[in-house]
Design an enzyme around this catalytic site. Structure first.
Site, mmCIF file in Angstrom:
data_model
loop_
_atom_site.group_PDB
_atom_site.id
_atom_site.type_symbol
_atom_site.label_atom_id
_atom_site.label_comp_id
_atom_site.label_asym_id
_atom_site.label_seq_id
_atom_site.Cartn_x
_atom_site.Cartn_y
_atom_site.Cartn_z
ATOM 1 N N LYS A 203 44.183 35.771 37.535
ATOM 2 C CA LYS A 203 43.275 35.920 38.674
ATOM 3 C C LYS A 203 42.725 34.553 39.031
ATOM 4 C CE LYS A 203 39.150 38.087 40.402
ATOM 5 N NZ LYS A 203 38.147 39.130 40.228
ATOM 6 N N LYS A 256 46.606 37.936 41.175
ATOM 7 C CA LYS A 256 45.669 38.115 42.286
ATOM 8 C C LYS A 256 45.148 36.765 42.739
ATOM 9 C CE LYS A 256 41.135 40.007 43.187
ATOM 10 N NZ LYS A 256 39.957 40.597 42.593
HETATM 11 C C1 PBG Z 1 35.483 40.660 41.008
HETATM 12 C C2 PBG Z 1 36.505 41.136 41.954
HETATM 13 C C3 PBG Z 1 36.845 40.478 43.139
HETATM 14 C C4 PBG Z 1 37.830 41.232 43.758
HETATM 15 C C5 PBG Z 1 38.096 42.333 42.950
HETATM 16 N N1 PBG Z 1 37.270 42.258 41.815
HETATM 17 C C6 PBG Z 1 36.294 39.282 43.785
HETATM 18 C C7 PBG Z 1 35.796 38.176 42.990
HETATM 19 O O1 PBG Z 1 36.386 37.785 41.977
HETATM 20 O O2 PBG Z 1 34.774 37.648 43.384
HETATM 21 C C8 PBG Z 1 38.440 40.856 45.067
HETATM 22 C C9 PBG Z 1 39.314 41.824 45.755
HETATM 23 C C10 PBG Z 1 39.610 41.471 47.156
HETATM 24 O O3 PBG Z 1 39.292 40.383 47.662
HETATM 25 O O4 PBG Z 1 40.189 42.340 47.825
HETATM 26 N N2 PBG Z 1 35.462 41.215 39.739
#
Ligand code: PBG
Length: 331
Positions: A203, A256
């Site tokens: 991520k 991601k």
């Molecule tokens: C945070 C989380 C995020 C997303 C899913 N879980 C954003 C972040 O890390 O700030 C983003 C998903 C998206 O942008 O569609 N645990």
């Protein structure tokens, strides 16, 4: 045909197999199907309300009653799984995200209701503190730092409480070190051997999450997430993260965001035999919707091309806000 044409002496003419639509279908390598789709949904407290997220046209936060209708709709379109994210009122947020493991919390109620009303729907829950954190961070904050091991303790409690409520798969999206192993042990010790873990393994600290943070009112209150999420410049490090998560017991690994990271999806697919998921995130959704609204791109074609590219790169599963739209198109 002009008689002056000098025909090329070619043994191979790749265009032969592109000549008709049936030939093109026969040699197609990648097929996007409704079984690949996971639909992320937003739930909020209250009754009979839905709020469109301004930066995500046609995506809403729903109160539980309306969310159940939305999920029933998705099920009727053949969608197998949802990923659940809560909007938590500010007064219930604190530094340690204690609301995240409240057995009577919004997420826990929502899981129970979905499993009762639409039991065939696979419920994937988000394990992370940010929706519950007064700082909007994915961990407990101390002196401006994000604590790792203290946070993992809370994540384990959160995951167990989601399993207790009936979650099929828990999905840690926080990027704390060691959380997959700790959650696996915690779930097993509590008897939840059958609950799976979808690990957000690679991520990245991405600017593509903006609209999602609008949806959950979860933007970091200070700094950014670069001390726990990955540097977009790194690729080998993604393999390292995936290797750790597999060793710690992940059932599915995820990359991601997706579109700017197709190379990472490809590398991970070659590295592991586990299913690989990709998250087509909120900013990727917003870009397509915005350009389509302007009439600058053909929305449907761009959506199908984008999601097909993720599958081609190696994704077995795609979390996408386009899930319902795509399911309709694939009918
Ligand atoms: C945070 C989380 C995020 C997303 C899913 N879980 C954003 C972040 O890390 O700030 C983003 C998903 C998206 O942008 O569609 N645990």
């Amino acid at each position: 045909m002009s008689s002056t044409t000098e025909y090329l002496s070619l043994l191979h003419r790749p265009r032969r197999l592109r000549r008709t639509s049936s030939l093109r279908r026969m040699v197609r390598e990648t097929q996007l199907t409704v079984n690949d789709l996971i639909y992320p949904v937003f739930v909020m407290e209250g009754e009979n309300q839905q709020q469109e997220i301004p930066s995500m046209p046609e995506i809403y936060r729903y109160t539980l009653d309306l969310l159940l209708k939305e999920i029933a709709d998705a099920a009727n379109l053949g969608i197998n799984a949802i990923a659940l994210f809560p909007l938590i009122p500010t007064e219930k947020k604190d530094n340690a995200g204690t609301e995240s493991y409240n057995p009577d919390g919004l997420v826990q109620h929502t899981i129970k209701a979905i499993k009762q009303e639409i039991p065939e729907m696979t419920v994937i829950t988000d394990v992370a503190l940010d929706p519950f954190s007064s700082y909007g961070h994915d961990g407990i904050v101390k002196d401006g730092k994000i604590l790792n091991d203290e946070t993992v303790e809370v994540l384990v409690k959160q995951a167990i409480s989601q399993a207790e409520a009936g979650a099929d798969i828990v999905a840690p999206s926080d990027m704390m070190d060691g959380r997959i192993g700790a959650i696996r042990q915690g779930l097993d010790a509590a008897g939840y051997f059958e609950v799976g873990i979808l690990a957000y393994s690679a991520k990245y600290a991405s600017a593509y999450y903006g609209p999602f943070r609008d949806a959950l009112e979860s933007a970091p209150q200070f700094g950014d997430k670069q001390t726990y999420q990955m540097n977009p410049a790194n690729s080998r490090e993604a393999i390292k993260e995936v290797a750790l998560d597999i060793a710690e017991g992940a059932d599915i690994v995820m990359v991601k965001p997706a579109l700017a990271y197709l190379d990472i999806i490809g590398r991970i697919k070659e590295y592991t035999n586990l299913p690989v998921a990709a998250y087509n995130v909120s900013g990727e959704y917003a870009m397509v919707k915005a350009a389509a609204e302007q009439g600058w791109i053909d929305e449907k074609q761009v959506i199908l091309e984008t999601l097909t590219s993720m599958k081609r790169a190696g994704a077995d599963l795609i979390l996408t806000y386009f899930a319902k739209q795509v399911a309709l198109m694939l009918r």
